[in-house]
Write a protein that holds these residues in place. Structure first.
Motif, PDB file in Angstrom:
ATOM      1  N   PHE A 165       0.822  -1.203   0.000  1.00 33.37           N
ATOM      2  CA  PHE A 165       0.000   0.000   0.000  1.00 33.37           C
ATOM      3  C   PHE A 165       0.862   1.261   0.000  1.00 33.37           C
ATOM      4  O   PHE A 165       0.356   2.352   0.179  1.00 33.37           O
ATOM      5  N   SER A 166       2.169   1.110  -0.189  1.00 27.57           N
ATOM      6  CA  SER A 166       3.065   2.264  -0.224  1.00 27.57           C
ATOM      7  C   SER A 166       3.534   2.498  -1.647  1.00 27.57           C
ATOM      8  O   SER A 166       3.426   1.634  -2.503  1.00 27.57           O
ATOM      9  N   SER A 197      -6.625  -4.869  -5.541  1.00 27.01           N
ATOM     10  CA  SER A 197      -7.373  -3.751  -6.110  1.00 27.01           C
ATOM     11  C   SER A 197      -7.359  -2.553  -5.170  1.00 27.01           C
ATOM     12  O   SER A 197      -7.160  -1.415  -5.611  1.00 27.01           O
ATOM     13  N   LEU A 198      -7.545  -2.797  -3.886  1.00 33.07           N
ATOM     14  CA  LEU A 198      -7.459  -1.702  -2.918  1.00 33.07           C
ATOM     15  C   LEU A 198      -6.046  -1.111  -2.903  1.00 33.07           C
ATOM     16  O   LEU A 198      -5.870   0.109  -2.846  1.00 33.07           O
ATOM     17  N   VAL A 229      -4.937   2.748  -3.668  1.00 34.76           N
ATOM     18  CA  VAL A 229      -4.186   3.550  -2.693  1.00 34.76           C
ATOM     19  C   VAL A 229      -2.924   4.109  -3.343  1.00 34.76           C
ATOM     20  O   VAL A 229      -2.611   5.299  -3.198  1.00 34.76           O
ATOM     21  N   ARG A 230      -2.198   3.278  -4.096  1.00 34.63           N
ATOM     22  CA  ARG A 230      -0.983   3.769  -4.767  1.00 34.63           C
ATOM     23  C   ARG A 230      -1.316   4.826  -5.813  1.00 34.63           C
ATOM     24  O   ARG A 230      -0.560   5.774  -6.016  1.00 34.63           O
ATOM     25  N   ARG A 231      -2.464   4.692  -6.466  1.00 38.14           N
ATOM     26  CA  ARG A 231      -2.893   5.703  -7.438  1.00 38.14           C
ATOM     27  C   ARG A 231      -3.196   7.020  -6.725  1.00 38.14           C
ATOM     28  O   ARG A 231      -2.854   8.094  -7.211  1.00 38.14           O
ATOM     29  N   TRP A 258      -6.247   6.881   2.505  1.00 38.09           N
ATOM     30  CA  TRP A 258      -7.480   6.635   3.256  1.00 38.09           C
ATOM     31  C   TRP A 258      -8.714   7.020   2.453  1.00 38.09           C
ATOM     32  O   TRP A 258      -9.824   6.577   2.761  1.00 38.09           O
ATOM     33  N   LEU A 259      -8.551   7.809   1.397  1.00 36.95           N
ATOM     34  CA  LEU A 259      -9.688   8.152   0.544  1.00 36.95           C
ATOM     35  C   LEU A 259     -10.279   6.921  -0.141  1.00 36.95           C
ATOM     36  O   LEU A 259     -11.396   6.966  -0.640  1.00 36.95           O
TER      37      LEU A 259
END
Length: 172
Positions: A14-15, A66-67, A71-73, A82-83
């Motif tokens: 997620f980074s 997918s999440l 997050v990376r996008r 967190w959006l």
């Protein structure tokens, strides 16, 4: 297809950042896989009402990647990961998903790292010319993040993290 494979390699990462092209290519590949598995479900049902056996497994298996790519996008556009929670709200979620995929990327480094560089497949990374070019770009990238630190856009800890990311890329 490389965007899909890259996203699956970074399954729970997620980074960092992902480009618009990676985001949309991954989701287009996932859509193709979902349609294919739905067809398999129809064939398995043998004319009865199809039960989403195979397609449910595919959806469950792709939920976390997918999440992660969303997050990376968001990180690529300089927004908080967190959006992604907006995507979970019925009705608003699809609009948020499309908007996130269309956000303009932040040029240069931001608090989530450096933008992804296009992969050069013309020469191996160990070639002398490639390493000299990489060293020049490393100096440029460190100068850019130093300028960001001097302007107050990033703090000392973020500078150190970005610098370590750049230097760890040389060691590979």
């Amino acid at each position: 297809m490389t965007a899909y494979i890259d996203a699956m390699r970074r399954y729970v990462d997620f980074s960092g950042r992902s480009t618009r092209a990676q985001f949309w290519s991954y989701h287009l590949a996932l859509l193709g896989i979902a349609v294919g598995t739905f067809i398999i479900d129809i064939v398995i049902s043998g004319g009865r009402e199809p039960q989403p056996l195979v397609s449910a497994l595919v959806v469950i298996g792709h939920y976390i990647p997918s999440l992660a790519i969303i997050v990376r996008r968001l990180h690529d556009s300089g927004s908080s990961g967190w959006l992604v929670l907006l995507c979970l709200i019925p009705g608003i979620g699809i609009v948020a998903f499309i908007a996130f995929g269309c956000f303009t990327p932040t040029p240069g480094p931001n608090r989530y790292g450096l933008p992804l560089q296009p992969h050069s497949q013309s020469a191996p990374a160990t070639a002398p010319a490639a390493s000299q070019a990489a060293n020049g770009s490393v100096v440029d990238r460190i100068e850019k993040i130093a300028a960001l630190r001097a302007s107050g856009a990033i703090d000392d800890a973020e500078y150190a993290q970005l610098k370590n990311q750049i230097l760890s890329g040389i060691a590979r």
